[in-house]
Design a protein around this motif. Structure first.
Motif, mmCIF file in Angstrom:
data_model
loop_
_atom_site.group_PDB
_atom_site.id
_atom_site.type_symbol
_atom_site.label_atom_id
_atom_site.label_comp_id
_atom_site.label_asym_id
_atom_site.label_seq_id
_atom_site.Cartn_x
_atom_site.Cartn_y
_atom_site.Cartn_z
ATOM 1 N N THR A 45 -22.162 57.065 -42.740
ATOM 2 C CA THR A 45 -22.647 56.632 -43.722
ATOM 3 C C THR A 45 -22.317 56.342 -44.867
ATOM 4 O O THR A 45 -23.008 55.643 -45.473
ATOM 5 C CB THR A 45 -24.318 56.900 -43.711
ATOM 6 O OG1 THR A 45 -25.108 56.170 -42.043
ATOM 7 C CG2 THR A 45 -25.443 56.052 -44.904
ATOM 8 N N GLN A 87 -29.871 53.478 -42.391
ATOM 9 C CA GLN A 87 -30.490 54.129 -41.283
ATOM 10 C C GLN A 87 -31.525 53.895 -40.994
ATOM 11 O O GLN A 87 -31.868 53.604 -39.667
ATOM 12 C CB GLN A 87 -29.270 55.592 -41.324
ATOM 13 C CG GLN A 87 -29.266 55.940 -39.841
ATOM 14 C CD GLN A 87 -28.238 57.001 -40.591
ATOM 15 O OE1 GLN A 87 -28.005 57.280 -41.001
ATOM 16 N NE2 GLN A 87 -28.506 58.247 -39.141
ATOM 17 N N ASP A 178 -26.543 49.751 -40.328
ATOM 18 C CA ASP A 178 -25.878 51.380 -39.800
ATOM 19 C C ASP A 178 -27.506 51.912 -39.004
ATOM 20 O O ASP A 178 -28.416 51.471 -39.510
ATOM 21 C CB ASP A 178 -26.262 52.344 -41.099
ATOM 22 C CG ASP A 178 -26.317 53.360 -41.134
ATOM 23 O OD1 ASP A 178 -25.265 53.987 -40.321
ATOM 24 O OD2 ASP A 178 -25.964 54.002 -42.221
ATOM 25 N N GLU A 179 -26.260 52.003 -37.937
ATOM 26 C CA GLU A 179 -26.908 52.674 -36.739
ATOM 27 C C GLU A 179 -28.701 50.992 -36.267
ATOM 28 O O GLU A 179 -30.197 52.378 -36.641
ATOM 29 C CB GLU A 179 -27.552 54.314 -36.985
ATOM 30 C CG GLU A 179 -26.728 55.049 -37.051
ATOM 31 C CD GLU A 179 -26.371 56.433 -36.435
ATOM 32 O OE1 GLU A 179 -27.247 56.809 -35.485
ATOM 33 O OE2 GLU A 179 -25.828 57.633 -37.069
HETATM 34 MG MG LIG Z 1 -25.734 57.999 -40.849
#
Ligand SMILES: [Mg+2]
Ligand SMILES: Nc1ncnc2c1ncn2[C@@H]1O[C@H](COP(=O)(O)OP(=O)(O)OP(=O)(O)O)[C@@H](O)[C@H]1O
Lengths: 257, 303
Positions: A45, A87, A178-179
């Motif tokens: 991140t 995220q 992000d994820e």
């Molecule tokens: Mg992360």
């Protein structure tokens, strides 16, 4: 298609004494999908936050669309076409799905505060254009049936998709996810991976960068993968190369089994 | 209409105006200020002090006072809107105290705490107030449904996410704060014309807090909620004027009543009475349809 769109050189960032990212080198071409994998706290991140200029790097350079962007602000790189998701889901409460997508176009809206207050004809015309553009983005990604709903009424998987649609509304050059599968059940996850593949087909010039910490998820999505551990790139290459890399197996897969 | 009724309508219009402005600032853009009454003071004092001492008609000094409020709010906003939200709220309290201190300091012009009186009578004050109120509601409604309104809601949710969509959070906040302050100073001028006297204690931070209470009561995300709650809560003490408690009119317990109401609302309906709902034509139509259906159903059950 071989145009290089984003590139970093020796990008580093430490928090206090902790080295979150150290000498990170990556590049991505238009139309490609690359992945960043690594265990929790590996610095994934942080890499996105550096690229999107939320954090200032300690060292290194970032080149985006042919320019050095290290001195640019978060707003400037966003407007240059560097788009991202976070995220955790960050859809805006109080705006419906369509309005959430419109927000991505609004900084570029042409009418002034004055014409907004008086609801002048020019404002109405521009609003119609914004609506059309946002709607066509939702249609392209088959999300138009949710346009009038509040995001909180959608399942987690659909919230993620709306978030990605919103990040795409302004036709970015790079999309950073992000994820995207965090918190989704297996079925939702596989649907989301198909969704991302679909995006690649529909936006042929878009470069996509995906963070994931479960390796198997992005193995058949990415052309090239960077493996991060404690801020360092311990391996990079095609999914096949990564899977057979002993260092990766030891440091990353080993601990998961 | 009696003078009392006219005065009450003007007063309520003024209150709604200020709360609608606070809706734009706090409800849309998430800036919590406890200093909006200070801009009312600027509007009131600058208009009538200048008018008297420079012998200029007050409509002209009124415009000057609004311009000064715009300038002042801009000067306040530029350094403080870069700070965290809680610092911003604190600084607005300091600012409002500073304005009141200035009023007392320039006692020779403002008459200090005695109050600045002999304000000219305005014959069509009721009309001006109602037209002004209608215009301000029209503006803020349009603001909410414009790209600026959407960007405000976005930045209120999450400034970092808003920036990642290219939204210039800082400059947008300045614009909205200046707009809200200009509206407050206009309301201040009307208030002076209504009361015919200006005293510093009618512009304290408690006054600003009252605006916030009215907003939160109606629902920070609902413009119609803000309007209805401002009108209703301002009117409420008028109904209990003749009721006395411990030998004092219930009206004097206003602040206590508001405090109790807000505690109840925050605990049982934290999003405010209306929450995110707006009462508009469509909403009324739905209500009517539901009402009709329930009547039809009742009739069926009698068959
Ligand atoms: Mg992360
Ligand atoms: N703003 C910050 N202040 C201090 N430390 C931070 C900050 N952001 C990240 N870190 C630290 O940097 C390291 C890397 O964090 P990062 O969030 O980038 O990891 P990640 O790979 O995204 O992990 P996850 O899979 O849990 O999301 C961690 O040790 C974290 O505690």
């Amino acid at each position: 298609m071989t145009e290089q769109i984003l590139k970093t050189h020796n990008l580093s960032k430490a928090f206090g004494g902790v080295c979150a990212v150290k000498d990170f080198n990556m590049e991505i071409n238009a139309g490609r999908i690359r992945g960043i994998i690594g265990p929790n706290g590996a610095g994934k991140t942080t890499i996105f936050n550096l690229l999107s200029r939320i954090y200032k790097e300690d060292e290194g350079t970032i080149e985006f669309a042919g320019q050095d962007v290290t001195s640019k602000s978060q707003i400037e790189v966003a407007r240059m076409g560097l788009s991202r998701t976070f995220q955790n889901t960050r859809l805006f409460v109080g705006l419906n799905v369509l309005d959430n997508v419109k927000v991505a176009l609004d900084h570029d809206g042409k009418y002034s505060l004055f014409s907004a207050l008086f609801k002048l004809p020019f404002r109405n015309k521009q609003e119609r254009m914004i609506k059309e553009k946002a709607m066509s983005c939702l249609e392209l990604l088959n999300l138009d049936e949710f346009a009038k709903l509040s995001p909180s009424n959608l399942s987690y998987g659909y919230q993620r998709r709306v978030e990605i649609a919103r990040a795409l509304a302004n036709d970015p050059k790079v999309l950073m996810l992000d994820e995207p599968a965090a918190g989704l059940n297996p079925e939702e996850t596989s649907m989301l991976m198909d969704f991302i593949k679909d995006i690649q087909a529909k936006y042929p010039n878009l470069a996509i960068l995906v963070i994931e910490h479960r390796m198997e998820l992005i193995m058949n999505l990415c052309d090239h993968i960077y493996v991060q551990d404690s801020g360092l790139t311990i391996a990079e290459g095609t999914p096949a190369e990564i899977q057979s890399n002993p260092k990766v197996l030891a440091a990353y897969l080993g601990e998961e089994e | 209409m009696s003078a009392y009724q006219t005065g009450l309508i003007v007063q309520i219009s003024i209150t709604i105006m200020t709360v609608v402005a606070v809706f734009a600032m706090t409800g849309l853009a998430g800036m919590f200020s406890l200093g909006q009454a200070a801009y009312m003071a600027v509007g009131a004092y600058v208009t009538f002090v200048l008018s008297r001492f420079l012998d200029i008609p007050y409509p002209i000094t009124g415009i000057i006072s609004i311009l000064i409020s715009i300038l002042l709010s801009w000067i306040i906003a530029v350094p403080t809107l870069k700070l965290r939200r809680d610092y911003f709220a604190l600084i607005t309290v300091g600012f409002s105290q500073m304005i009141l201190a200035l009023v007392l300091l320039f006692e020779d012009f403002t008459r200090g705490s005695i109050g600045f009186s002999k304000i000219p009578r305005m014959d069509n004050l009721l009309l001006v107030s109602l037209v002004g109120l209608a215009l301000i509601i029209f503006w803020i409604r349009n603001l909410k449904y414009s790209r600026f309104g959407r960007m405000c809601i976005a930045l209120k949710n999450d400034e970092i996410a808003a920036r990642s969509f290219g939204i210039d959070v800082y400059h947008l906040k300045i614009k909205i704060y200046v707009l809200a302050s200009a509206i407050a100073s206009f309301a201040g001028i009307l208030m002076a014309l209504r009361n015919r006297v200006i005293t510093p204690d009618s512009f304290g931070w408690a006054q600003s807090a009252e605006m916030q209470i009215f907003l939160f009561f109606g629902g920070t995300n609902s413009l119609t909620g803000a309007i209805l709650s401002a009108g209703g809560l301002k009117l409420l003490p008028e109904f209990v004027r003749d009721v006395t408690l411990f030998g004092v009119s219930m009206q004097e317990y206003r602040t206590i009543i508001y405090a109790i109401l807000i505690i109840i609302v925050i605990n049982f309906r934290p999003q405010g009475i209306l929450g995110e709902k707006e009462i508009n034509f469509k909403w009324l139509k739905n209500l009517y349809r539901r009402f009709k259906q329930s009547i039809l159903k009742k009739n069926e059950s009698y068959d």
